[in-house]
Scaffold this motif. Structure first.
Motif, short mmCIF file in Angstrom:
data_model
loop_
_atom_site.label_atom_id
_atom_site.label_comp_id
_atom_site.label_asym_id
_atom_site.label_seq_id
_atom_site.Cartn_x
_atom_site.Cartn_y
_atom_site.Cartn_z
N GLN A 1 4.23 -3.12 -15.78
CA GLN A 1 3.38 -4.24 -15.38
C GLN A 1 3.94 -4.97 -14.16
N GLU A 2 4.56 -4.19 -13.27
CA GLU A 2 5.07 -4.76 -12.03
C GLU A 2 3.95 -4.93 -11.00
N GLN A 3 2.94 -4.07 -11.08
CA GLN A 3 1.78 -4.16 -10.21
C GLN A 3 0.55 -3.74 -11.00
N SER A 4 -0.59 -4.29 -10.61
CA SER A 4 -1.84 -3.94 -11.30
C SER A 4 -2.35 -2.57 -10.82
N LEU A 5 -3.26 -2.04 -11.58
CA LEU A 5 -3.88 -0.77 -11.23
C LEU A 5 -4.56 -0.87 -9.87
N THR A 6 -5.24 -1.98 -9.63
CA THR A 6 -5.94 -2.19 -8.36
C THR A 6 -4.96 -2.25 -7.20
N GLN A 7 -3.86 -2.97 -7.38
CA GLN A 7 -2.84 -3.07 -6.33
C GLN A 7 -2.26 -1.71 -6.00
N LEU A 8 -1.93 -0.94 -7.04
CA LEU A 8 -1.35 0.39 -6.83
C LEU A 8 -2.34 1.32 -6.15
N SER A 9 -3.59 1.22 -6.57
CA SER A 9 -4.64 2.05 -5.99
C SER A 9 -4.75 1.82 -4.49
N LYS A 10 -4.73 0.56 -4.09
CA LYS A 10 -4.83 0.22 -2.67
C LYS A 10 -3.56 0.62 -1.91
N GLN A 11 -2.41 0.32 -2.49
CA GLN A 11 -1.14 0.59 -1.83
C GLN A 11 -0.92 2.08 -1.58
N TYR A 12 -1.24 2.90 -2.59
CA TYR A 12 -1.01 4.35 -2.48
C TYR A 12 -2.24 5.12 -2.05
#
Length: 61
Positions: A37-48
């Motif tokens: 839970q360090e980053q949300s699914l949405t954040q990870l999706s955008k970042q990667y």
């Protein structure tokens, strides 16, 4: 000798995959960040630059 046929896209060039392959290490890092839970699914999706569903499938594996 038979000639090989290639299918061309509408612009006349050969289709190229838009995917950029992710290494196993990258996938594991994304899943680790999600599970901890360090980053949300949405954040990870955008970042990667990976679809949410793709990350979910990595998580299930």
């Amino acid at each position: 000798m038979k000639k090989q046929k290639f299918t061309r896209n509408y612009k006349g060039s050969f289709p190229i995959s838009k995917r950029s392959p992710k290494s196993v290490e990258e996938k594991l890092e994304v899943v680790r960040l999600l599970l901890n839970q360090e980053q949300s699914l949405t954040q990870l999706s955008k970042q990667y630059q990976v679809d949410d569903q793709t990350i979910q499938s990595w998580k299930m594996k």
